[in-house]
Write a protein that holds these residues in place. Structure first.
Motif, PDB file in Angstrom:
ATOM      1  N   GLN A 236       4.320  -0.060  12.288  1.00  0.00           N
ATOM      2  CA  GLN A 236       3.170  -0.842  11.836  1.00  0.00           C
ATOM      3  C   GLN A 236       1.974  -0.625  12.765  1.00  0.00           C
ATOM      4  O   GLN A 236       0.828  -0.479  12.306  1.00  0.00           O
ATOM      5  CB  GLN A 236       3.533  -2.324  11.775  1.00  0.00           C
ATOM      6  CG  GLN A 236       2.386  -3.256  11.386  1.00  0.00           C
ATOM      7  CD  GLN A 236       1.995  -3.165   9.920  1.00  0.00           C
ATOM      8  OE1 GLN A 236       2.493  -2.316   9.191  1.00  0.00           O
ATOM      9  NE2 GLN A 236       1.093  -4.035   9.502  1.00  0.00           N
ATOM     10  N   VAL A 314      -4.801   4.133  -0.680  1.00  0.00           N
ATOM     11  CA  VAL A 314      -4.421   3.033   0.203  1.00  0.00           C
ATOM     12  C   VAL A 314      -5.646   2.208   0.604  1.00  0.00           C
ATOM     13  O   VAL A 314      -5.601   0.978   0.632  1.00  0.00           O
ATOM     14  CB  VAL A 314      -3.699   3.581   1.455  1.00  0.00           C
ATOM     15  CG1 VAL A 314      -3.480   2.459   2.468  1.00  0.00           C
ATOM     16  CG2 VAL A 314      -2.357   4.196   1.087  1.00  0.00           C
ATOM     17  N   MET A 317      -6.560  -0.540  -1.940  1.00  0.00           N
ATOM     18  CA  MET A 317      -5.577  -1.494  -2.461  1.00  0.00           C
ATOM     19  C   MET A 317      -6.033  -2.936  -2.253  1.00  0.00           C
ATOM     20  O   MET A 317      -6.802  -3.255  -1.344  1.00  0.00           O
ATOM     21  CB  MET A 317      -4.197  -1.251  -1.859  1.00  0.00           C
ATOM     22  CG  MET A 317      -4.010  -1.553  -0.420  1.00  0.00           C
ATOM     23  SD  MET A 317      -2.291  -1.155   0.053  1.00  0.00           S
ATOM     24  CE  MET A 317      -2.355  -1.474   1.820  1.00  0.00           C
ATOM     25  N   PRO A 319      -4.596  -7.293  -2.960  1.00  0.00           N
ATOM     26  CA  PRO A 319      -3.389  -8.113  -3.143  1.00  0.00           C
ATOM     27  C   PRO A 319      -2.866  -8.047  -4.575  1.00  0.00           C
ATOM     28  O   PRO A 319      -3.624  -8.153  -5.532  1.00  0.00           O
ATOM     29  CB  PRO A 319      -3.883  -9.523  -2.796  1.00  0.00           C
ATOM     30  CG  PRO A 319      -4.972  -9.285  -1.785  1.00  0.00           C
ATOM     31  CD  PRO A 319      -5.676  -8.047  -2.285  1.00  0.00           C
ATOM     32  N   ASP A 321      -1.228  -5.303  -5.615  1.00  0.00           N
ATOM     33  CA  ASP A 321      -0.846  -3.896  -5.768  1.00  0.00           C
ATOM     34  C   ASP A 321       0.536  -3.678  -5.162  1.00  0.00           C
ATOM     35  O   ASP A 321       0.980  -4.428  -4.283  1.00  0.00           O
ATOM     36  CB  ASP A 321      -1.862  -2.976  -5.083  1.00  0.00           C
ATOM     37  CG  ASP A 321      -3.176  -2.894  -5.835  1.00  0.00           C
ATOM     38  OD1 ASP A 321      -3.204  -3.297  -7.012  1.00  0.00           O
ATOM     39  OD2 ASP A 321      -4.175  -2.430  -5.251  1.00  0.00           O
ATOM     40  N   VAL A 323       3.156  -1.270  -3.067  1.00  0.00           N
ATOM     41  CA  VAL A 323       3.267  -0.163  -2.111  1.00  0.00           C
ATOM     42  C   VAL A 323       4.642   0.467  -2.300  1.00  0.00           C
ATOM     43  O   VAL A 323       5.674  -0.197  -2.171  1.00  0.00           O
ATOM     44  CB  VAL A 323       3.096  -0.651  -0.663  1.00  0.00           C
ATOM     45  CG1 VAL A 323       3.084   0.539   0.290  1.00  0.00           C
ATOM     46  CG2 VAL A 323       1.800  -1.458  -0.515  1.00  0.00           C
ATOM     47  N   TYR A 335       1.686  -5.773  -1.868  1.00  0.00           N
ATOM     48  CA  TYR A 335       0.656  -5.998  -0.859  1.00  0.00           C
ATOM     49  C   TYR A 335       0.059  -7.381  -1.064  1.00  0.00           C
ATOM     50  O   TYR A 335      -0.276  -7.779  -2.180  1.00  0.00           O
ATOM     51  CB  TYR A 335      -0.435  -4.931  -0.971  1.00  0.00           C
ATOM     52  CG  TYR A 335      -1.462  -5.037   0.140  1.00  0.00           C
ATOM     53  CD1 TYR A 335      -1.109  -4.756   1.451  1.00  0.00           C
ATOM     54  CD2 TYR A 335      -2.771  -5.452  -0.126  1.00  0.00           C
ATOM     55  CE1 TYR A 335      -2.026  -4.870   2.481  1.00  0.00           C
ATOM     56  CE2 TYR A 335      -3.703  -5.570   0.893  1.00  0.00           C
ATOM     57  CZ  TYR A 335      -3.326  -5.282   2.202  1.00  0.00           C
ATOM     58  OH  TYR A 335      -4.245  -5.398   3.220  1.00  0.00           O
ATOM     59  N   GLY A 339      -2.853  -6.311   5.752  1.00  0.00           N
ATOM     60  CA  GLY A 339      -1.906  -5.281   6.171  1.00  0.00           C
ATOM     61  C   GLY A 339      -0.456  -5.649   5.976  1.00  0.00           C
ATOM     62  O   GLY A 339       0.424  -5.021   6.578  1.00  0.00           O
ATOM     63  N   SER A 340      -0.165  -6.646   5.129  1.00  0.00           N
ATOM     64  CA  SER A 340       1.207  -7.129   4.964  1.00  0.00           C
ATOM     65  C   SER A 340       1.699  -6.988   3.522  1.00  0.00           C
ATOM     66  O   SER A 340       0.910  -6.936   2.577  1.00  0.00           O
ATOM     67  CB  SER A 340       1.312  -8.604   5.380  1.00  0.00           C
ATOM     68  OG  SER A 340       0.969  -8.766   6.744  1.00  0.00           O
ATOM     69  N   ILE A 341       3.003  -6.955   3.385  1.00  0.00           N
ATOM     70  CA  ILE A 341       3.653  -6.949   2.075  1.00  0.00           C
ATOM     71  C   ILE A 341       4.696  -8.056   2.030  1.00  0.00           C
ATOM     72  O   ILE A 341       5.148  -8.544   3.075  1.00  0.00           O
ATOM     73  CB  ILE A 341       4.361  -5.608   1.770  1.00  0.00           C
ATOM     74  CG1 ILE A 341       5.453  -5.324   2.825  1.00  0.00           C
ATOM     75  CG2 ILE A 341       3.364  -4.470   1.676  1.00  0.00           C
ATOM     76  CD1 ILE A 341       6.413  -4.207   2.449  1.00  0.00           C
ATOM     77  N   ALA A 356       2.873  -3.646   6.080  1.00  0.00           N
ATOM     78  CA  ALA A 356       2.884  -2.631   5.023  1.00  0.00           C
ATOM     79  C   ALA A 356       3.197  -1.246   5.565  1.00  0.00           C
ATOM     80  O   ALA A 356       3.665  -0.379   4.828  1.00  0.00           O
ATOM     81  CB  ALA A 356       1.532  -2.619   4.304  1.00  0.00           C
ATOM     82  N   VAL A 364       0.389   3.937  -3.426  1.00  0.00           N
ATOM     83  CA  VAL A 364       0.140   2.596  -3.948  1.00  0.00           C
ATOM     84  C   VAL A 364      -0.129   2.671  -5.438  1.00  0.00           C
ATOM     85  O   VAL A 364      -0.812   3.595  -5.908  1.00  0.00           O
ATOM     86  CB  VAL A 364      -1.079   1.945  -3.235  1.00  0.00           C
ATOM     87  CG1 VAL A 364      -1.353   0.550  -3.785  1.00  0.00           C
ATOM     88  CG2 VAL A 364      -0.844   1.881  -1.714  1.00  0.00           C
TER      89      VAL A 364
END
Length: 369
Positions: A236, A314, A317, A319, A321, A323, A335, A339-341, A356, A364
């Protein structure tokens, strides 16, 4: 055996066969966690297991175990996608077969009515000595009656021709429906075999991974968890260090917000392969159900999501979408911003929030493009 009897039997056979296929008892259940195996009974586990149950495991050996476990779960994810795809296709084929069976039944009823009409016409002809009643009136000496009856006779001929034509078309339709149902039935059987093979592979990979983990002492399992967390943190950090996040500022659509809301509500629920809620999920089960809840059905598997949904850079992208991870598109997360999923990681883990960039990003996709 007459064609009519064959068609009737085909409709009944198709309906019965599909009923058996879609019965609840035919569903596959997720495998129960295996009992801790005898260390000497698993050659593949022995190759990657620590040298001794009592001796401390070197960090490099534990890292090798971590990578082995990671690969086993990855292979299980690939097989899970194959299982889910076979199941999705089987569901669609079952629906198509049922519709065909309904068409066969309706067509047979129509044919029965047409045959009854034809039989009535034949009986009428027999009662009049082989000469239609209208034709007998043509022999009348009354010119007006002659013309009237000539018209009736012409209309009767057209009606008879139309009746025969309808019977012929209905019989042709029934033959085509039966052939189509037979072909779809064969496809369904092939899909069932693929599904069974994928199920067997998933169970095998998960059992091997669990066998490796079961060989570790509590402290070693804690160290293993730290190694996993450290590997994710490094990945990350490297992803964020590329500067990618500064370019990501997309805003979620209303549907995207609904999908994220659904996914967020599932945090803490366990990963179970082949599951799509409501109590447990696999990775694509989570994303597909989240978008279904947002009113946008998408493909069931991560591989089909990658194939069928629109690809997005990327940096673009937003929220909601999805990944997609690894070269074989075997994992997917949603997503959610910053930067998080949210994703369902693997067996033994729960739905959670992760970076992510903690896994190798393939690309994506956007469900609501």
């Amino acid at each position: 055996m007459s064609k009519r009897s064959t068609m009737t039997m085909a409709a009944v056979a198709v309906v019965c066969a599909v009923t058996v296929l879609v019965a609840p008892g035919a569903a596959f259940a997720a495998p129960a966690p295996p009992a801790s195996p005898d260390p000497s009974s698993s050659p593949s586990a022995s190759a990657s297991a620590p040298p001794s149950a009592s001796a401390p495991v070197e960090t490099k050996d534990l890292e090798a175990v971590r990578k082995k476990i990671e690969k086993l779960y990855h292979d299980a994810a690939v097989a899970t996608d194959a299982y889910n795809l076979a199941e999705e296709k089987a569901d669609k084929q079952s629906v198509e077969i049922v519709k065909l069976a309904q068409k066969i039944a309706a067509g047979q009823e129509k044919l029965d009515r047409l045959e009854a009409s034809a039989a009535a016409a034949a009986r009428e002809q027999y009662r009049t000595g082989g000469i239609p009643r209208e034709a007998q009136f043509l022999l009348s000496g009354d010119p007006q009656q002659f013309l009237d009856n000539a018209g009736r006779m012409h209309q009767g001929q057209l009606a008879t021709k139309n009746l025969l034509g309808q019977m012929e078309r209905t019989q042709k339709d029934l033959s085509e429906y039966a052939a189509d149902a037979s072909a779809k039935w064969k496809d369904l059987e092939q899909g069932r075999k693929k599904k069974a093979a994928a199920k067997k592979k998933v169970e095998k990979q998960i059992k091997e991974a669990q066998a490796l983990e079961s060989r570790l002492e509590k402290k070693e399992l804690e160290r293993l968890a730290k190694l996993e967390a450290e590997a994710a943190r490094k990945a990350q950090t490297a992803w964020l260090s590329s500067g990618v996040l500064k370019d990501i500022d997309g805003k979620a659509t209303q549907a995207g917000k609904e999908a994220v809301k659904f996914a967020t509500a599932q945090i803490g629920k366990p990963y179970v392969w082949g599951a799509e809620g409501p109590k447990s999920f696999d990775c694509s089960g989570l994303t597909s159900q989240a978008w279904a809840a947002a009113g946008k059905p998408i493909p069931r598997t991560s591989q089909e999501q990658w194939k069928q949904l629109e690809h997005i850079d990327v940096k673009d992208m937003r929220p909601g979408d999805l990944v997609i991870y690894f070269d074989d598109a075997s994992h997917v997360g949603m997503y959610v911003g910053d930067g998080s999923i949210i994703h369902a990681p693997r067996p033994g883990r729960n739905v959670t929030v992760a970076g992510a960039g903690t896994m190798d990003i393939l690309g994506v996709v956007r469900p609501d493009a």
